[in-house]
Design an enzyme around this catalytic site. Sequence first.
Site, PDB file in Angstrom:
ATOM      1  N   CYS A 130      -0.567  43.184  42.297  1.00  0.00           N
ATOM      2  CA  CYS A 130       0.693  43.926  42.262  1.00  0.00           C
ATOM      3  C   CYS A 130       1.373  43.854  40.900  1.00  0.00           C
ATOM      4  O   CYS A 130       1.929  44.849  40.409  1.00  0.00           O
ATOM      5  CB  CYS A 130       1.636  43.428  43.358  1.00  0.00           C
ATOM      6  SG  CYS A 130       1.764  41.644  43.477  1.00  0.00           S
ATOM      7  N   HIS A 242       9.054  43.301  42.308  1.00  0.00           N
ATOM      8  CA  HIS A 242       8.636  42.474  41.176  1.00  0.00           C
ATOM      9  C   HIS A 242       9.269  43.013  39.895  1.00  0.00           C
ATOM     10  O   HIS A 242       9.341  44.236  39.684  1.00  0.00           O
ATOM     11  CB  HIS A 242       7.121  42.516  41.006  1.00  0.00           C
ATOM     12  CG  HIS A 242       6.363  41.739  42.032  1.00  0.00           C
ATOM     13  ND1 HIS A 242       6.959  41.015  43.034  1.00  0.00           N
ATOM     14  CD2 HIS A 242       5.011  41.568  42.188  1.00  0.00           C
ATOM     15  CE1 HIS A 242       6.026  40.430  43.766  1.00  0.00           C
ATOM     16  NE2 HIS A 242       4.839  40.761  43.283  1.00  0.00           N
TER      17      HIS A 242
END
Length: 341
Positions: A130, A242
């Site tokens: 990710c 994130h």
Amino acid sequence: MSYSVAVVGATGNVGREMLNILAEREFPASEVHAIASRRSLGVEVSFGDRTLKCQDLEQFDFSKVDFCLMSAGSAVSKDWSPRIGKAGAIVIDNSSCWRYDPDVPLIVPEVNADAVAGYTKKNIIANPNCSTAQMVVALKPLHEAAGIKRVVVSTYQSVSGAGKDAMDELFEQTRAIFVNDPKEPKKFTKQIAFNVIPHIDVFMKDGSTKEEWKMVAETHKILDPKIELTATCVRVPVFVGHSESINIEFERPITPEEARDILREAPGLMVVDKHEDGGYVTPVECVGDYATFVSRIRTDTTVEHGLNLWCVSDNLRKGAALNTIQIAETIINRGLLNKAA
């Protein structure tokens, strides 16, 4: 044409997000099957305005499926992905199991869509980590414009990247601290509530963690093996989203103004870069969005041609589920799949 899709790991964070995105993007699916382990047999999951009951992985017939979206972890993928591929389905795997296999393409469609044609060797395509996925989406257009020599990235990764148990631990620890009843960490090595942990995945011999190594290896495979990259990956007490602080050294001159213009035109990116209070994107604001957001674009005066930028994305979407479905869409759009339902 319409296609049959199986989502393996349908009860997990990413599996549920895959089902959401298939519905949101109106993926041309004639059938969608929710697949999980035997202990989840019959568990209901949402798919648009429908409810699907989970079927048993070990009993399911994958020969009737065109795409298998796999999000059940490396161990399951190692065992099942080759079998599913041999049955005729294209496996798009979200785990780290196949990312470094030279016969398996590692794909971010905005970056290296052409490589998707290599899936025929094993009928498996890998989804990147990710943190790597959102970073290379931002790096690709800048690399084309000015040639990237070196990247220094520090990540601020949400707990959802470690699964539902990690999200529960953050919630429970936060609540416990408020009532003066601290709970011992289980999923993480140290307290995650009101804290940051500079440790994601296992430690390697050189002192880096495997998460940091992944960002290097995957950037080389997806974007350019000549780019030098060093990473520090940190877990932060954020549920979803994130963030990354990225320092880039280029071969050729590039100004912040040029970079903004390039990134605004690039696929998958949104630039929000106002030099004022709140003129940037934070992880809370990116949740549920498809885009990777870039802010804080500025010159790094310590190198000859350098820029700093801030990059934020929903890790359950672009970092996992969305990228998986974009890969399937790329295969369809390029006419690389002949079998249709």
